[in-house]
Design a protein around this motif. Sequence first.
Motif, PDB file in Angstrom:
ATOM      1  N   GLN A  21       0.804  -1.271   0.006  1.00 50.84           N
ATOM      2  CA  GLN A  21      -0.016  -0.014   0.038  1.00 50.84           C
ATOM      3  C   GLN A  21       0.776   1.424  -0.018  1.00 50.84           C
ATOM      4  N   TYR A  22       1.693   1.166   0.800  1.00 46.63           N
ATOM      5  CA  TYR A  22       2.864   2.296   0.615  1.00 46.63           C
ATOM      6  C   TYR A  22       3.518   2.584  -0.471  1.00 46.63           C
ATOM      7  N   ASN A  23       4.074   1.641  -1.044  1.00 47.51           N
ATOM      8  CA  ASN A  23       4.642   1.702  -2.211  1.00 47.51           C
ATOM      9  C   ASN A  23       3.610   2.340  -3.435  1.00 47.51           C
ATOM     10  N   THR A  24       2.404   1.601  -3.590  1.00 44.93           N
ATOM     11  CA  THR A  24       1.426   2.335  -4.420  1.00 44.93           C
ATOM     12  C   THR A  24       1.135   3.784  -4.170  1.00 44.93           C
ATOM     13  N   ASN A  25       0.894   4.046  -2.901  1.00 43.99           N
ATOM     14  CA  ASN A  25       0.781   5.564  -2.580  1.00 43.99           C
ATOM     15  C   ASN A  25       1.782   6.463  -3.033  1.00 43.99           C
ATOM     16  N   ARG A  26       3.189   5.608  -2.909  1.00 41.79           N
ATOM     17  CA  ARG A  26       4.091   6.587  -3.347  1.00 41.79           C
ATOM     18  C   ARG A  26       4.191   6.770  -4.814  1.00 41.79           C
ATOM     19  N   LEU A  27       3.897   5.572  -5.549  1.00 43.35           N
ATOM     20  CA  LEU A  27       3.806   5.942  -7.011  1.00 43.35           C
ATOM     21  C   LEU A  27       2.498   6.992  -7.522  1.00 43.35           C
ATOM     22  N   ILE A  28       1.685   6.799  -6.691  1.00 45.80           N
ATOM     23  CA  ILE A  28       0.599   7.972  -7.008  1.00 45.80           C
ATOM     24  C   ILE A  28       1.042   9.160  -6.748  1.00 45.80           C
ATOM     25  N   GLY A  31       3.239  10.158  -9.448  1.00 44.93           N
ATOM     26  CA  GLY A  31       2.736  10.628 -10.422  1.00 44.93           C
ATOM     27  C   GLY A  31       1.867  11.994 -10.462  1.00 44.93           C
ATOM     28  N   GLN A  32       1.253  12.085  -9.149  1.00 50.84           N
ATOM     29  CA  GLN A  32       0.756  13.514  -9.075  1.00 50.84           C
ATOM     30  C   GLN A  32       1.754  14.649  -9.400  1.00 50.84           C
ATOM     31  N   SER A  33       2.792  14.512  -8.607  1.00 50.04           N
ATOM     32  CA  SER A  33       3.975  15.411  -8.569  1.00 50.04           C
ATOM     33  C   SER A  33       4.136  15.686 -10.079  1.00 50.04           C
ATOM     34  N   ALA A  34       4.617  14.625 -11.075  1.00 51.09           N
ATOM     35  CA  ALA A  34       4.817  14.856 -12.327  1.00 51.09           C
ATOM     36  C   ALA A  34       3.879  15.294 -13.227  1.00 51.09           C
ATOM     37  N   LEU A  35       2.592  15.280 -12.805  1.00 49.17           N
ATOM     38  CA  LEU A  35       1.293  15.615 -13.490  1.00 49.17           C
ATOM     39  C   LEU A  35       1.250  17.303 -13.232  1.00 49.17           C
ATOM     40  N   TYR A  36       1.751  17.738 -12.186  1.00 50.96           N
ATOM     41  CA  TYR A  36       1.842  19.068 -11.491  1.00 50.96           C
ATOM     42  C   TYR A  36       2.825  19.799 -12.354  1.00 50.96           C
ATOM     43  N   TYR A  37       4.151  19.132 -12.600  1.00 51.06           N
ATOM     44  CA  TYR A  37       5.205  20.085 -13.270  1.00 51.06           C
ATOM     45  C   TYR A  37       4.954  19.541 -14.696  1.00 51.06           C
ATOM     46  N   GLU A  38       3.824  19.248 -15.251  1.00 53.83           N
ATOM     47  CA  GLU A  38       3.372  19.021 -16.589  1.00 53.83           C
ATOM     48  C   GLU A  38       4.308  17.833 -17.349  1.00 53.83           C
ATOM     49  N   ASP A  39       4.858  16.944 -16.666  1.00 58.49           N
ATOM     50  CA  ASP A  39       5.482  15.942 -17.286  1.00 58.49           C
ATOM     51  C   ASP A  39       4.407  14.535 -17.309  1.00 58.49           C
ATOM     52  N   TYR A  40       3.463  14.754 -18.526  1.00 60.67           N
ATOM     53  CA  TYR A  40       2.347  14.074 -18.655  1.00 60.67           C
ATOM     54  C   TYR A  40       2.588  12.779 -18.865  1.00 60.67           C
ATOM     55  N   LEU A  42       5.468  11.087 -18.268  1.00 60.21           N
ATOM     56  CA  LEU A  42       5.998  10.286 -17.117  1.00 60.21           C
ATOM     57  C   LEU A  42       4.897  10.147 -15.907  1.00 60.21           C
ATOM     58  N   SER A  43       4.012  11.030 -15.591  1.00 60.25           N
ATOM     59  CA  SER A  43       3.034  10.941 -14.764  1.00 60.25           C
ATOM     60  C   SER A  43       2.387   9.467 -15.214  1.00 60.25           C
ATOM     61  N   ILE A  44       2.028   9.417 -16.659  1.00 58.14           N
ATOM     62  CA  ILE A  44       1.298   8.113 -17.084  1.00 58.14           C
ATOM     63  C   ILE A  44       2.034   6.833 -16.667  1.00 58.14           C
ATOM     64  N   GLN A  45       3.240   6.868 -16.659  1.00 56.09           N
ATOM     65  CA  GLN A  45       4.228   5.790 -16.355  1.00 56.09           C
ATOM     66  C   GLN A  45       3.961   5.314 -14.941  1.00 56.09           C
ATOM     67  N   TYR A  46       3.942   6.383 -13.966  1.00 52.81           N
ATOM     68  CA  TYR A  46       3.839   5.967 -12.653  1.00 52.81           C
ATOM     69  C   TYR A  46       2.379   5.522 -12.324  1.00 52.81           C
TER      70      TYR A  46
END
Length: 670
Positions: A21-28, A31-40, A42-46
């Motif tokens: 659960q912890y690892n999955t939360n970290r991935l999410i 992904g949100q961080s990459a989304l915020y910084y417009e690396d779309y 990369l965020s999809i990969q997460y």
Amino acid sequence: MKHIIVLILLAILPLHEIRAQYNTNRLIISGQSALYYEDYVLSIQYFNQALAAKPYLYEPWFYRGLAKFYLDDYTGSEADVTKAIELNPYVFNMFELRGLCRIRQKHYAQAIDDYTRSINLNPQNQTAWYNRALCRIEDKDYVQAQLDLDTVITRWKSYASAYSLKAQVYLLQADTLTADKWLDKSLQVAPYDVDAWNMRGMIALSRAEWKNADTYLSKVIHLKPKNAANYVNRALARYNTNNLRGAMSDYDTAIDFDPDNFLAHYNRGLLRMNLGDDNRAIEDFDYVIRMEPKNVLAIFNRAILLDKTGNLRAAIRDYSTVINQFPNFWTGLSRRANCYRRLGMTAKAELDEFRILKAQMDKRVGKQMRWSAAKAKQMRRRSEIDMEKYNQIVVSDDNSAEHEYKSDYRGRVQNRVAGNEPLPMFCLSLVRYANDVRSYQPFVPSVDAFNRRNPSLVIYVNNKQQRLDETLSQHYLAVVDSLSTRINSEHSEKRIMPLLIQRAVAESVTQNYDAALSDLNTVLGSDCTSVLALWHKAYCQSMANEFSNATVLSNSTVEKDRLNHDMTFALNRSKVVDCLNQAIMLDHENQFLYYNRGCALLVNKDYAHAIDDFTRAINIDNGLAEAYYNRGLARIKNGSQQEGIADLSKAGELGLYNAYSVIKRLTSKN
């Protein structure tokens, strides 16, 4: 023994579940961080990794759909958000996003259904009410649109856009008097509402009230100066009031903002033709014909201009193209015959003249009207193909205002950067620094020494985040996995520490700032004098702060939560400065540490100390363009505009062209 094994398994399994659960939360979160910084990408990969582990979680489906939405993959986005809704049908924002995807695909009835479900979950959702009304207008259901707008106006009396939209519905119902009344109400609520003034301009154009149209559209342009369509519409009003210079200026500006604007090029060509500027008119019609190779009206106008400028064979080519499509077009035949005669091709000229004579004698064809001065002021629709109207100004087929759907997603990411934002910190990176003008590579002795000791992965100094495509995303994630494998197999703490720094750098490239901070804290726990770890920790903390701040403020509505967040955010900002203070004590000749501390102080609005730090960085490296740029902004915000403009000018000289646009904005205000 069996009982003991069962007890051990019962004890271990929850730990595995917690870790997963912890690892999955970290991935999410990554992904949100990459989304915020417009690396779309990369965020999809997460989110792909999170879904591979736990496909029953709705959040990664939703966020992956959001990333696809920003990449204009509306079909893929709709599919992902639909899956998220199946897993959790009680989040109203997801229906809004799917509604926007369906709007982009012109599936308005389905979008209406989504907004209805969003409203059922959250009746106070103003955006959903407004967008549903817009969808009903697109679906030509004007009665229901008016009912929705009545609800919006009753609940949110100061929402000017609803008044403007209500006026637009009345316009579509051909009730201009009522539309005018609603526009008056809209402007009472919001005197600077662009939509209301724009609609007034459209009404004035439709009534041929050219002076009023010019006045209203001038207000629209003052409030929204970078919309090409507004200049095209005002040019039409100015043309009809004989303000030809003003009309020409508007067409020029429209083309500056939208180089492919058909109406601006076509009408500017006609206007230049009318004013005798034949060669430049040819350039406009050349452009139009490249856009629409079968536009016979543009081809005929170019033929006339080529005829006037003496390029007779090219004129005959264009006349022939038109005549082949319209064999009884007398004006074209007459002009082509004239060209043939001037070239000495008498037989072909007589053939055209005979065709004209025959057509005139044929009662079924009738006699062609001559072009009068009154006819020159007539207009035609863009889709209208009538050779009798070859010299008329073109207007759009649909002159209604373009609908702008409201959305929390629109602008939260793409428009995050304001015009006068400071440049980011320098950090350790796996990507080389690139400057548009000069071949400059930042050099730091400590980084060079680290690379010589650890040549397997070269680290650079950079302040530009690279936008990762799918290939690069997979490459850098593979680098992180490779380093993790080496760290897990290594038993010497001395050899693990450089690997942790390298992994932290790779994780920051992939926007996983929490993981990077964890690795750097481990390094500093072992060696608190590591300048590289302190430097990069300050950078990762600042990036994590920005993401955390934007996320909390956009999601929190409780005042207590906001106060707690403000205290946490202030503490995290102080951590950035503390790390840089320690790093500077250890390496006081590093210009990038002073620059970064200046950036941190600038965020804290401590302009005087920020200016001091940028100055120290410049004293060490007088070619550091970013330091001049940020010092310029700090000086301007501190009230020293002349010194600030001088710094921005120097930054532009060193290759940062954005500095010139900032200077232009500043000087245009004075």
